[in-house]
Design an enzyme around this catalytic site. Sequence first.
Site, PDB file in Angstrom:
ATOM      1  N   ASP A 159    -111.836 -10.458  62.441  1.00 36.04           N
ATOM      2  CA  ASP A 159    -110.456 -10.536  61.958  1.00 36.04           C
ATOM      3  C   ASP A 159    -110.274 -11.271  60.620  1.00 36.04           C
ATOM      4  O   ASP A 159    -109.464 -10.848  59.805  1.00 36.04           O
ATOM      5  CB  ASP A 159    -109.555 -11.188  63.031  1.00 36.04           C
ATOM      6  N   CYS A 204     -94.642   6.223  68.270  1.00 34.98           N
ATOM      7  CA  CYS A 204     -94.668   4.844  67.756  1.00 34.98           C
ATOM      8  C   CYS A 204     -93.641   4.680  66.642  1.00 34.98           C
ATOM      9  O   CYS A 204     -92.947   3.659  66.564  1.00 34.98           O
ATOM     10  CB  CYS A 204     -96.070   4.471  67.277  1.00 34.98           C
TER      11      CYS A 204
END
Length: 354
Positions: free
Chosen positions: A137, A198
């Site tokens: 990340d 979405c």
Amino acid sequence: MHRLSTLKQAIRTEAHRLGFTHFVVSPAHPVPHLQTYLAWVSAGRHADMGYLARTDTLAKRGDPGLILAGCQRVMCLAMPYNPPHAPVDETRPGYGRISAYARTTDYHLIIQEKLNALESFIHAQAGEGIGFKSYVDTGPILERAFAAQAGLGMFGKNTNLIIPKAGSYVFLAVILTDLPLPPDAPLNRDPCGSCQRCIEACPTECIRADRTLDAARCISYLTIENKGIIPDPLKSQVGSWLFGCDICQMVCPHNARAASQPGALGQLRLPEFMDVVEIITWGQAEFKAVTDDTALSRARLRGLVRNAAIVLGNQREIQALPALKTRLDQETDPTIQDALQWALQQIETSTRDG
Ligand code: B12
Ligand code: SF4
Ligand code: SF4
């Protein structure tokens, strides 16, 4: 070549043993979708996440060789986390929702340890001279683009990487290496077709047609990364999200069968819904006791209290009036004051009108 194929298989087996469900290898050059990233940053869509636009990190994103000399491959790994359980529109008065990824001990800590273990394994198998640099990340590398390029999954319209049959509730991690392992091929399929669920479900309409986000409007950004005042029109869109947002993944058909994941990330430490009236009363000690070593610590106490006030304002939660007023009397931070005042106004207006 044969030796490298055998080594790759041994690495994959060890990665699985460590709890990674997927392992693929991408060439390090050329960097996939770099132009999309650069255009995104130039348009300022990274909002206040300045680290995404720093000149040194832009250069590294464009050339992994600047991170690891002689970098040849990017090994890409995925580890699933527990999906949300309550339905997408479930609201519990007095409770705020935290996104599914944040409920265990902070994944950065757990996964980085496993990446270190995998590096040690490769050193033991192939020699100490091999170069590595691993990230989960936080590195200046386009994790999703490399993972997609090597067929780990496909970009959905919600911008998440979707793994066939497994969905998108996964963390990604990468290990850069100078070891020329045989690369994997991309899937070259669109997981979405005509689906738009979405895009239609996103409360802030921040999903763009080019499969990038306007991060400044994303609830995940607003509740985690944004350290200042959330603009009023967006406060109402945050709904009951206390930390992060899963809506665009919850409505995705690829996640319909996402199964609870045992093990690799350890026990769930936080509930799906947290008592936000209680959070309004928190000081550093309470914050630390509950959030230490979890992803929630990233929001800091002031972020979490700000978010808790906004959730209560959105829920028009009359029971919370005393806690909100007491905190406002004592509070000196303008960001928290703003959220408390807004929440009080929402609740008091609804009491008057209702
Ligand atoms: C900054 C960031 C954010 C920002 C911006 C998110 C965004 N979509 O850009 C914010 C704070 C909003 C965020 C939110 C979340 N994040 Co985040 N985030 C990151 C981070 C650090 C960088 C992402 C980035 O560079 N964005 C800029 C865009 C332009 O780049 P990109 O995402 O790589 O997108 C590429 C595609 O758009 C591609 N592309 C464009 N068009 C096309 C077309 C085709 C056909 C293809 C193949 C590709 C393609 O080109 C782009 C450049 O590579 C990564 C870790 C990392 N180092 O990569 C984690 C990461 C993306 N986040 C992650 C997670 C889990 C989340 C949340 C789910 C957390 C939550 N529940 O709240 C949400 C999801 C929101 C969403 N819909 O994306 C995971 C995603 C896992 C997955 N399955 O994809 C990552 C990979 C972290 C990790 N190591 O696991 N995040
Ligand atoms: S995480 Fe929430 S706000 Fe962000 S894009 Fe997805 S649905 Fe929209
Ligand atoms: S909800 Fe539909 S459009 Fe969005 S990512 Fe999933 S499949 Fe694609």
